[in-house]
Write a protein that holds these residues in place. Structure first.
Motif, PDB file in Angstrom:
ATOM      1  N   PRO A 177       0.834  -1.208   0.000  1.00  0.00           N
ATOM      2  CA  PRO A 177       0.000   0.000   0.000  1.00  0.00           C
ATOM      3  C   PRO A 177       0.869   1.259   0.000  1.00  0.00           C
ATOM      4  N   ILE A 178       0.404   2.293  -0.661  1.00  0.00           N
ATOM      5  CA  ILE A 178       1.127   3.558  -0.728  1.00  0.00           C
ATOM      6  C   ILE A 178       0.787   4.355   0.532  1.00  0.00           C
ATOM      7  N   PRO A 179       1.795   4.724   1.320  1.00  0.00           N
ATOM      8  CA  PRO A 179       1.530   5.371   2.612  1.00  0.00           C
ATOM      9  C   PRO A 179       1.200   6.864   2.492  1.00  0.00           C
ATOM     10  N   LEU A 180       0.121   7.138   1.776  1.00  0.00           N
ATOM     11  CA  LEU A 180      -0.391   8.504   1.645  1.00  0.00           C
ATOM     12  C   LEU A 180      -1.872   8.511   2.005  1.00  0.00           C
ATOM     13  N   PRO A 181      -2.363   9.623   2.486  1.00  0.00           N
ATOM     14  CA  PRO A 181      -3.789   9.710   2.822  1.00  0.00           C
ATOM     15  C   PRO A 181      -4.675   9.657   1.574  1.00  0.00           C
ATOM     16  N   ASP A 182      -5.914   9.305   1.772  1.00  0.00           N
ATOM     17  CA  ASP A 182      -6.906   9.334   0.698  1.00  0.00           C
ATOM     18  C   ASP A 182      -6.947  10.739   0.094  1.00  0.00           C
ATOM     19  N   ALA A 183      -7.161  10.804  -1.213  1.00  0.00           N
ATOM     20  CA  ALA A 183      -7.360  12.070  -1.935  1.00  0.00           C
ATOM     21  C   ALA A 183      -6.254  13.090  -1.660  1.00  0.00           C
TER      22      ALA A 183
END
Length: 91
Positions: free
Chosen positions: A52-58
């Motif tokens: 998974p890419i460790p960035l927040p949604d949107a």
């Protein structure tokens, strides 16, 4: 090499998945952060695209990839595209 905390601070946030050295300040990739397994100089962050890419949604303005998907199996491609959809800003 950048950390994910530094990547989160980029405005706008453009990602180049599997981009190797194709990242800022390369003229065709200005403002892009390369997301790749191989470490390197410049705007690059070390990451396995099957995770998974460790960035927040949107949170991401633009995602680019040229030569990364053909290295992945179909389930991994589907998972990565779902991650891209999750982190891309609407519109």
């Amino acid at each position: 090499m950048l950390t994910w905390d530094e990547v989160r601070q980029k405005k706008p946030l453009y990602l180049n998945l599997g981009g190797r050295g194709h990242c800022h300040p390369h003229p065709r990739y200005e403002q892009y952060v390369s997301v790749d397994l191989k470490p390197g100089e410049g705007w690059r962050v070390l990451h396995n695209l099957m995770d998974p890419i460790p960035l927040p949604d949107a949170s991401t303005d633009r995602i680019h990839t040229e030569d990364a998907l053909h290295y992945l199996e179909r389930p991994a491609i589907q998972a990565l595209l779902s991650e891209c959809y999750r982190i891309l800003k609407p519109g």
